[in-house]
Scaffold this motif. Structure first.
Motif, PDB file in Angstrom:
ATOM      1  N   ASP A 159       0.845  -1.198   0.000  1.00  0.00           N
ATOM      2  CA  ASP A 159       0.000   0.000   0.000  1.00  0.00           C
ATOM      3  C   ASP A 159       0.882   1.250   0.000  1.00  0.00           C
ATOM      4  O   ASP A 159       1.771   1.394   0.844  1.00  0.00           O
ATOM      5  N   GLU A 160       0.628   2.135  -0.925  1.00  0.00           N
ATOM      6  CA  GLU A 160       1.409   3.359  -1.041  1.00  0.00           C
ATOM      7  C   GLU A 160       1.395   4.160   0.265  1.00  0.00           C
ATOM      8  O   GLU A 160       2.372   4.828   0.606  1.00  0.00           O
ATOM      9  N   ALA A 161       0.299   4.056   1.003  1.00  0.00           N
ATOM     10  CA  ALA A 161       0.158   4.810   2.254  1.00  0.00           C
ATOM     11  C   ALA A 161       1.164   4.367   3.311  1.00  0.00           C
ATOM     12  O   ALA A 161       1.488   5.147   4.209  1.00  0.00           O
ATOM     13  N   ILE A 162       1.664   3.129   3.218  1.00  0.00           N
ATOM     14  CA  ILE A 162       2.667   2.689   4.197  1.00  0.00           C
ATOM     15  C   ILE A 162       4.071   2.625   3.602  1.00  0.00           C
ATOM     16  O   ILE A 162       5.044   2.539   4.337  1.00  0.00           O
ATOM     17  N   GLU A 163       4.174   2.674   2.288  1.00  0.00           N
ATOM     18  CA  GLU A 163       5.502   2.649   1.664  1.00  0.00           C
ATOM     19  C   GLU A 163       6.274   3.927   1.961  1.00  0.00           C
ATOM     20  O   GLU A 163       7.466   3.921   2.176  1.00  0.00           O
ATOM     21  N   TYR A 164       5.584   5.040   1.970  1.00  0.00           N
ATOM     22  CA  TYR A 164       6.220   6.331   2.242  1.00  0.00           C
ATOM     23  C   TYR A 164       5.795   6.766   3.635  1.00  0.00           C
ATOM     24  O   TYR A 164       4.617   6.717   3.971  1.00  0.00           O
ATOM     25  N   ASP A 165       6.769   7.166   4.464  1.00  0.00           N
ATOM     26  CA  ASP A 165       6.449   7.512   5.847  1.00  0.00           C
ATOM     27  C   ASP A 165       7.267   8.715   6.301  1.00  0.00           C
ATOM     28  O   ASP A 165       8.050   9.286   5.537  1.00  0.00           O
ATOM     29  N   ALA A 166       7.090   9.079   7.552  1.00  0.00           N
ATOM     30  CA  ALA A 166       7.753  10.268   8.106  1.00  0.00           C
ATOM     31  C   ALA A 166       9.274  10.125   8.093  1.00  0.00           C
ATOM     32  O   ALA A 166       9.986  11.134   8.031  1.00  0.00           O
ATOM     33  N   TYR A 167       9.792   8.906   8.139  1.00  0.00           N
ATOM     34  CA  TYR A 167      11.246   8.711   8.135  1.00  0.00           C
ATOM     35  C   TYR A 167      11.870   9.144   6.805  1.00  0.00           C
ATOM     36  O   TYR A 167      13.063   9.423   6.740  1.00  0.00           O
ATOM     37  N   ASP A 168      11.072   9.182   5.741  1.00  0.00           N
ATOM     38  CA  ASP A 168      11.613   9.618   4.455  1.00  0.00           C
ATOM     39  C   ASP A 168      12.155  11.042   4.521  1.00  0.00           C
ATOM     40  O   ASP A 168      13.052  11.405   3.769  1.00  0.00           O
ATOM     41  N   GLU A 169      11.626  11.843   5.432  1.00  0.00           N
ATOM     42  CA  GLU A 169      12.081  13.236   5.562  1.00  0.00           C
ATOM     43  C   GLU A 169      13.471  13.338   6.179  1.00  0.00           C
ATOM     44  O   GLU A 169      14.224  14.244   5.858  1.00  0.00           O
ATOM     45  N   THR A 170      13.805  12.418   7.072  1.00  0.00           N
ATOM     46  CA  THR A 170      15.057  12.540   7.832  1.00  0.00           C
ATOM     47  C   THR A 170      16.105  11.484   7.497  1.00  0.00           C
ATOM     48  O   THR A 170      17.267  11.657   7.839  1.00  0.00           O
ATOM     49  N   ALA A 171      15.697  10.410   6.838  1.00  0.00           N
ATOM     50  CA  ALA A 171      16.642   9.339   6.497  1.00  0.00           C
ATOM     51  C   ALA A 171      17.602   9.793   5.402  1.00  0.00           C
ATOM     52  O   ALA A 171      17.314  10.729   4.647  1.00  0.00           O
ATOM     53  N   THR A 172      18.733   9.111   5.321  1.00  0.00           N
ATOM     54  CA  THR A 172      19.657   9.306   4.207  1.00  0.00           C
ATOM     55  C   THR A 172      19.266   8.304   3.126  1.00  0.00           C
ATOM     56  O   THR A 172      19.178   7.103   3.386  1.00  0.00           O
ATOM     57  N   HIS A 173      19.023   8.811   1.925  1.00  0.00           N
ATOM     58  CA  HIS A 173      18.610   7.966   0.807  1.00  0.00           C
ATOM     59  C   HIS A 173      19.783   7.716  -0.129  1.00  0.00           C
ATOM     60  O   HIS A 173      20.594   8.615  -0.362  1.00  0.00           O
ATOM     61  N   PHE A 174      19.829   6.512  -0.670  1.00  0.00           N
ATOM     62  CA  PHE A 174      20.863   6.102  -1.609  1.00  0.00           C
ATOM     63  C   PHE A 174      20.188   5.684  -2.909  1.00  0.00           C
ATOM     64  O   PHE A 174      19.116   5.075  -2.881  1.00  0.00           O
ATOM     65  N   VAL A 175      20.821   6.015  -4.030  1.00  0.00           N
ATOM     66  CA  VAL A 175      20.289   5.633  -5.341  1.00  0.00           C
ATOM     67  C   VAL A 175      21.416   5.013  -6.163  1.00  0.00           C
ATOM     68  O   VAL A 175      22.506   5.572  -6.240  1.00  0.00           O
ATOM     69  N   ALA A 176      21.130   3.868  -6.750  1.00  0.00           N
ATOM     70  CA  ALA A 176      22.074   3.235  -7.680  1.00  0.00           C
ATOM     71  C   ALA A 176      21.662   3.617  -9.089  1.00  0.00           C
ATOM     72  O   ALA A 176      20.482   3.523  -9.451  1.00  0.00           O
ATOM     73  N   TYR A 177      22.658   4.067  -9.846  1.00  0.00           N
ATOM     74  CA  TYR A 177      22.409   4.463 -11.230  1.00  0.00           C
ATOM     75  C   TYR A 177      23.237   3.602 -12.179  1.00  0.00           C
ATOM     76  O   TYR A 177      24.388   3.279 -11.886  1.00  0.00           O
ATOM     77  N   ASP A 178      22.638   3.283 -13.311  1.00  0.00           N
ATOM     78  CA  ASP A 178      23.370   2.749 -14.452  1.00  0.00           C
ATOM     79  C   ASP A 178      23.359   3.898 -15.452  1.00  0.00           C
ATOM     80  O   ASP A 178      22.312   4.204 -16.031  1.00  0.00           O
ATOM     81  N   SER A 179      24.503   4.558 -15.589  1.00  0.00           N
ATOM     82  CA  SER A 179      24.575   5.841 -16.296  1.00  0.00           C
ATOM     83  C   SER A 179      23.605   6.791 -15.595  1.00  0.00           C
ATOM     84  O   SER A 179      23.780   7.040 -14.414  1.00  0.00           O
ATOM     85  N   ASP A 180      22.551   7.248 -16.260  1.00  0.00           N
ATOM     86  CA  ASP A 180      21.602   8.165 -15.618  1.00  0.00           C
ATOM     87  C   ASP A 180      20.310   7.469 -15.201  1.00  0.00           C
ATOM     88  O   ASP A 180      19.382   8.119 -14.735  1.00  0.00           O
TER      89      ASP A 180
END
Length: 147
Positions: free
Chosen positions: A33-54
């Motif tokens: 459920d999208e309502a639980i996938e995104y939460d208040a921790y998203d504001e303060t957590a450090t996010h990492f993204v893996a890219y293949d080129s862009d």
């Protein structure tokens, strides 16, 4: 893969890239459920993204759980890129960063189907199986060592 690079999401665009990967993997792919996938921790957590080129192909986040303990969450790799080292690269970058923050232990809630992946990275299971977002999980922990 042209060029795999794991970055800390320091801009709104990179955060959106991380959220797009999570949406594809968890909401579309696993029916979370999208309502639980995104939460208040998203504001303060450090996010990492893996890219293949862009192209964003993986994501994860790290937050402080307790003194000296970081919690790894929302680790996701696009289905077409699984079993190609993306998850390992994400976790290695995240663990290196966690050490710079002074964390001595990392914990995570692994979907049971992914527990072997984390075990191969040095995480050990703690306790029994439980359910999160309708999916079986296990808690896993790893002590960090200064490399």
């Amino acid at each position: 893969m042209d060029e795999l690079e794991v970055q800390i999401a320091t801009s709104d665009q990179k955060r959106e890239d991380a959220f797009a990967v999570r949406h594809e993997v968890f909401v579309e792919g696993q029916g979370v459920d999208e309502a639980i996938e995104y939460d208040a921790y998203d504001e303060t957590a450090t996010h990492f993204v893996a890219y293949d080129s862009d192209d964003p192909i993986g994501a994860a986040r790290l937050r402080e759980y307790a003194d000296g303990v970081g919690k790894v969450e929302r680790v996701a790799v696009r289905e077409s890129r699984r079993r190609s080292g993306v998850g390992r690269a994400l976790m290695e970058r995240l663990e290196d960063y966690a050490e710079t923050l002074g964390f001595v232990t990392l914990k995570l809630h692994s979907q049971t189907q992914a527990a072997d992946f984390y075990r191969r990275l040095g995480y050990e299971r703690h306790g029994g199986e439980f359910e999160e977002a309708g999916i079986p999980h296990v808690e896993m922990r790893k002590p960090l060592e200064r490399r």
